[in-house]
Design an enzyme around this catalytic site. Structure first.
Site, PDB file in Angstrom:
ATOM      1  N   GLU A 181     -21.536 -40.276 -19.594  1.00 33.30           N
ATOM      2  CA  GLU A 181     -21.579 -40.656 -21.009  1.00 33.30           C
ATOM      3  C   GLU A 181     -21.762 -42.158 -21.191  1.00 33.30           C
ATOM      4  OE1 GLU A 181     -19.495 -38.515 -19.679  1.00 33.30           O
ATOM      5  OE2 GLU A 181     -19.697 -36.649 -20.797  1.00 33.30           O
ATOM      6  N   PHE A 202      -6.910 -28.464 -24.097  1.00 31.47           N
ATOM      7  CA  PHE A 202      -7.844 -28.762 -23.012  1.00 31.47           C
ATOM      8  C   PHE A 202      -8.940 -29.707 -23.510  1.00 31.47           C
ATOM      9  CE2 PHE A 202     -11.799 -27.709 -20.665  1.00 31.47           C
ATOM     10  CZ  PHE A 202     -11.416 -28.254 -19.451  1.00 31.47           C
ATOM     11  N   GLN A 203      -9.170 -30.754 -22.759  1.00 28.88           N
ATOM     12  CA  GLN A 203     -10.161 -31.790 -23.097  1.00 28.88           C
ATOM     13  C   GLN A 203      -9.919 -32.388 -24.490  1.00 28.88           C
ATOM     14  OE1 GLN A 203     -14.180 -30.337 -22.121  1.00 28.88           O
ATOM     15  NE2 GLN A 203     -13.906 -31.220 -20.090  1.00 28.88           N
ATOM     16  N   LYS A 229     -14.576 -28.937 -33.303  1.00 28.60           N
ATOM     17  CA  LYS A 229     -15.488 -27.816 -33.040  1.00 28.60           C
ATOM     18  C   LYS A 229     -15.551 -26.848 -34.221  1.00 28.60           C
ATOM     19  CE  LYS A 229     -16.453 -24.159 -29.719  1.00 28.60           C
ATOM     20  NZ  LYS A 229     -16.006 -23.461 -28.502  1.00 28.60           N
ATOM     21  N   MET A 250     -22.049 -63.270  -8.360  1.00 29.48           N
ATOM     22  CA  MET A 250     -21.495 -64.259  -9.283  1.00 29.48           C
ATOM     23  C   MET A 250     -20.034 -64.533  -8.938  1.00 29.48           C
ATOM     24  SD  MET A 250     -22.259 -66.342 -11.625  1.00 29.48           S
ATOM     25  CE  MET A 250     -23.520 -66.001 -12.866  1.00 29.48           C
TER      26      MET A 250
END
Lengths: 567, 157
Positions: free
Chosen positions: A50, A112-113, A162, A477
Site C-alpha cells: 500500500e 479482524f483487520q 464495508k 548520505m
C-alpha cells in the site's frame, strides 16, 4: 431516481471528477468496491504494497496536477499508507486514499483487520473522515476531492465501513458534475511590496513547490525577467523556473550552490513565493538572510512568519499573487522609479563572481564512476526532456544539483519527509500520468530496496520506466555524515555484502538489466537503456567515497558551506 | 496567565480529538477545556485555556483555522468577552473548619447544592479571580475535594 450501493457511489463521484486511474490493493472489506471497479472505466493499477500505491498516486499527482487516488483495505492495508500520506502532507501533494473499514457494528470491537485508521492518520493528512452513514457518502467524497486540491493541497483519507459500501441509496443527491476548485484570493500590501522589491539593491527570488502547485511558472518567470532577479529554487521548486534559465542560481540550502546560498546571505530583499523556509534551506536560522526584508507570497497563512518574519505577507494563490505583484511593479516602474540599473549591475557582478569562482564541481576518476557523471550523462543524452524521479539520499542531491529540470511537473522527489523508497513507485505513477514522457528513476542501493516489490508492478504492465541504481554499497548520505561528524565509524551503513544482485533481481521480474562498473562503459550503457523498449534497470557501481558538496553542516549558517572534502 | 480560545466547531465525532491533537502536537498543555453544543445542534463551542507566549498563540490560531471542521477561532480577552467558570466543593460536616467555611460560602454568595449525612456540596461560579479566591479559601479550610468545569467565554457583542 435509481438506487445504487456505496461502492458504486464512490466510483461515480470519482468518475464525474475526471479520475481515470487508481492505484491500490484489494482486501476483505473493499471487496464490494473492487467488485464495482470491475465494471468501471477507471483503470486500476495493482501495486504490491500500500505504501507503493500511495507513492504512485503522489507521482501521478505531481506530473499531472490532478488528484492521485489510492484504494486500500482496512487494518494493515490502511496503516501501510501512513508514510505516503505524511510525505504528501509535507510536500503539499493532492492525493485521496479511500480505505475500507470493518462494518459499523464491528467498529471498536478489535475485529479482524480493524484499525483506528482515522485516529492513526489524523496527523498524516490534511483532513480525514470516517463515513458513518450512507447519506453522507457522496458529499464526503466530493468534499475530499475539493479539500485535497483547494488552497494548500494535501492528502485526504476517507475511511468507509464495508456495510456502507453495500448500503443502497438514491444517486445522485448532488449535481452530477465535476467540482470546481476556487483559487484563494490574494490580500496584502502589494503596492508597497512592489515598491520595496523595485528599490532593493540586492533582490533575490526564492521559490518552491507552491509555484508548481499553483501552475504559476509563467508568472514567476515574468517577474524574474521583468526585474532581472537572481532566483533560487528549493528542492520542491525545481523546474518551476528552467534550470537553464540565466537567472537561475541553482538550488539553495544544505546542498545548494555556493552562489545561491551566498546570495541569500547578502540579499536585502527576498521575494519568497510558494515556499516555507524549511530548515534544510535556512540552516542556522539566526544567521539566515540577516540583511533581508521579506516579501512572502503564500497560500497557507500559517506559513507566514512561522520561521522567517514576513515584512510584506501576501496571502493567497501564488499565481494570482505573482500576477498582482507584477502589475504593481510595472506601475511603480512606469511612474519613473526605474533607476535600478547601477545597483542591479553591481549585484549581478557579485553574483556572477560567486557562480564563476565556486561552480558545482567534482573530479572524474579513471577507474571509478562518479555519481555526478551518471546524472550529467542522462541529461546530455535526453537533452533534459524527461521526468526525473528520485529516491532520497546522496543521489537525490546530485540529481537536484546536476540535472537542470526544464519544466514544472518534470521533477518528482520526496522533499519534506525524505522518504526512502519513494523513487520507484513515484516514477511508476508519473509514467502512468504522462505516458509519452521518458521517466527515469534515480535511486540508491539503499532506498531502492525499501519498495523494491514494485518491480512487480513494472513487470505486470510492462511500464516503461528506466531505473538507475547509484550503487555505492552504502547508505551513502548517512555514511557521509559518519565520515564527517562521527569519526568515520560506519555504524550500520555498509550494504555491499548485504545487497542482492540487482541484475538478477530485475531478471526475476523479467526486466532487462545491466551492471556498469567502468566509467568508459557508462555512456553506452545509458544510451542502450534509453533505446530499450520497456522497463530497464541499470545497476551502476559508483565511488563510495564521493560526498555531496557543497554542504552546510547541520546547525551551521548557510554562508559557512563546506565546498569539498578536506584531505 | 492563561489565554482562552473560543473555537466553534462542527458537532461530530473526531473533532475533539483533532483539536486536542493539534495542541499536543505543538507541545501546548491544555489547562482547561469545555465543549458543548450551541443553539445550533450541528455546532459546538470549545473553550480552551492554555498558557503560552503571544507568538505561539498567534501561530496556534492559524493552525486551528486550518482544521476542516473548525468554523471560527477567537482569542478571548476581558474587554470583548465575559468569562466565567463553575466549581463544586465537597466538605465534611465533621470537619472542624466546617462552620467557618459556611461563613465564607455565604460571603462568596455560593450555594449548597447537596447536603446529606456528613457531606455537603457547594456550587460557586465567577470569573477567574473570584474562582481562584474561592478555591484558596476552600483549600485553607481543608475541604474534601474540588471539581472545576473549565472556563466559559461569551462575546459581549
Amino acid at each position: 431516481m435509481p438506487k445504487i450501493n456505496g461502492a458504486e457511489i464512490v466510483l461515480k463521484v470519482l468518475e464525474r471528477n475526471g479520475v481515470d486511474q487508481i492505484f491500490g490493493i484489494p482486501g476483505g472489506v473493499v471487496l464490494p468496491l473492487y467488485d464495482k471497479l470491475y465494471f468501471s472505466k477507471i483503470k486500476h493499477h495493482l501495486t504490491r504494497h500500500e505504501q507503493g500505491a500511495v507513492h504512485m498516486a503522489q507521482g501521478y499527482a505531481r506530473v499531472t496536477g490532478k488528484v492521485g487516488v489510492a484504494f486500500v483495505t482496512s487494518g494493515p492495508g490502511a496503516t501501510n499508507t501512513v508514510t505516503g500520506l505524511y510525505d504528501a502532507k509535507l510536500d503539499s501533494i493532492p492525493i485521496l486514499v479511500i480505505s475500507g473499514q470493518v462494518s459499523r457494528p464491528i467498529i471498536g470491537t478489535d475485529g479482524f483487520q480493524e484499525a483506528d485508521v482515522v485516529g492513526i492518520t489524523m496527523a498524516a493528512t490534511k483532513h480525514n473522515d470516517l463515513v458513518s452513514k450512507i447519506e453522507d457518502l457522496e458529499k464526503t467524497i466530493e468534499q475530499a476531492l475539493i479539500i485535497a486540491q483547494e488552497g494548500r493541497p494535501g492528502p485526504v483519507l476517507i475511511d468507509i465501513p464495508k456495510d456502507i459500501f453495500l448500503s443502497e441509496i438514491d444517486y445522485p443527491l448532488l449535481p452530477n458534475k465535476k467540482v470546481k476548485i476556487e483559487k484563494i484570493e490574494v490580500k496584502g500590501e502589494f503596492e508597497d511590496a512592489a515598491r520595496a522589491l523595485c528599490e532593493a539593491k540586492k533582490p533575490l527570488c526564492y521559490f518552491g513547490g507552491g509555484i508548481i502547485n499553483a501552475d504559476a511558472s509563467k508568472e514567476l518567470v515574468q517577474i524574474i525577467e521583468l526585474l532581472n532577479l537572481p532566483a533560487t529554487p528549493t528542492l520542491m521548486g525545481l523546474g518551476a523556473l528552467s534550470g537553464k534559465h540565466k537567472n537561475n542560481l541553482g538550488m539553495l540550502g544544505m546542498h545548494g550552490t555556493f552562489a545561491a546560498n551566498r546570495a541569500m546571505h547578502e540579499t536585502d530583499c527576498i521575494l519568497a513565493a510558494g515556499v516555507r523556509f524549511d530548515d534544510r534551506v535556512t540552516g542556522k536560522l539566526a544567521e539566515f538572510a540577516p540583511y533581508a526584508k521579506v516579501i512572502h507570497i503564500e497560500v497557507d497563512p500559517a506559513e507566514i512568519s512561522k520561521i522567517k518574519k514576513a515584512d510584506w505577507p501576501l496571502i493567497g494563490d501564488a499565481k494570482l499573487g505573482l500576477e498582482k505583484l507584477t502589475q504593481d511593479v510595472k506601475k511603480y516602474l512606469s511612474e519613473g522609479h526605474s533607476n535600478r540599473t547601477i545597483s542591479m549591475k553591481n549585484w549581478w557582478e557579485t553574483v556572477n563572481n560567486w557562480r564563476d569562482n565556486y561552480p558545482l564541481q567534482y573530479e572524474k576518476h579513471p577507474k571509478k564512476i562518479k555519481p555526478q557523471q551518471i546524472i550529467e550523462e542522462c541529461y546530455k543524452q535526453t537533452k533534459g526532456n524527461i521526468i526525473a524521479a528520485t529516491d532520497v539520499g546522496q543521489h537525490q542531491m546530485w540529481a537536484a544539483q546536476y540535472f537542470p529540470v526544464h519544466e514544472p511537473r518534470c521533477w518528482v522527489t520526496s522533499g519534506g519527509l525524505g522518504t526512502m523508497g519513494y523513487g520507484l513507485p513515484a516514477a511508476i505513477g508519473a509514467k502512468f500520468g504522462k505516458p509519452d514522457k521518458t521517466v527515469i528513476a534515480f535511486v540508491g542501493d539503499g532506498s531502492f530496496q525499501m519498495n523494491i516489490q514494485e518491480l512487480s508492478s513494472l513487470m505486470l504492465e510492462h511500464v516503461n520506466v528506466k531505473i538507475i541504481i547509484f550503487n555505492n554499497g552504502f547508505l551513502g548520505m548517512v555514511r557521509q555524515w559518519q565520515e564527517l561528524f562521527f569519526g568515520e565509524r560506519y555504524s550500520a551503513t555498509p550494504l555491499r555484502e548485504l545487497s542482492p544482485d540487482f541484475v538478477k533481481i530485475a531478471g526475476a521480474y523479467k526486466i532487462t538489466a545491466k551492471k556498469v562498473i567502468d566509467p568508459k562503459d557508462l555512456s553506452k550503457a545509458i544510451s542502450e537503456m534509453l533505446k530499450h523498449k520497456g522497463p530497464y534497470l541499470l545497476d551502476v557501481i559508483t565511488d563510495e567515497e564521493e560526498h555531496v558538496y557543497p554542504m552546510v553542516p547541520a546547525g551551521a549558517a548557510s554562508k559557512d558551506m563546506l565546498l569539498k572534502k578536506e584531505l | 496567565m492563561a489565554t482562552t480560545f473560543s473555537v466553534l466547531v462542527e458537532n461530530k465525532f473526531w473533532v475533539l480529538a483533532r483539536i486536542s491533537r493539534l495542541f499536543s502536537r505543538h507541545m501546548f498543555n491544555i489547562q482547561n477545556l469545555t465543549v458543548a453544543p450551541t443553539l445550533d445542534e450541528n455546532v459546538s463551542c470549545m473553550t480552551i485555556d492554555v498558557e503560552e507566549s503571544q507568538e505561539r498563540l498567534r501561530r496556534m490560531k492559524l493552525e486551528l483555522k486550518k482544521i476542516i471542521n473548525v468554523i471560527s477561532v477567537n482569542v478571548c480577552n476581558e474587554e470583548t468577552y465575559v468569562e466565567t467558570e463553575m466549581v463544586l466543593v465537597k466538605i465534611k460536616k465533621s470537619n472542624p473548619n466546617f462552620k467557618s467555611f459556611l461563613k465564607e460560602v455565604e460571603k462568596f454568595q455560593a450555594r449548597v447544592v447537596y447536603s446529606k449525612g456528613d457531606i455537603e456540596i457547594i456550587e460557586f461560579s465567577g470569573d477567574s479571580k473570584r474562582i481562584n479566591a474561592f478555591l484558596s479559601t476552600s483549600e485553607a479550610h481543608n475541604v474534601q475535594s474540588v471539581l472545576r468545569t473549565g472556563t466559559l467565554a461569551m462575546p459581549k457583542e
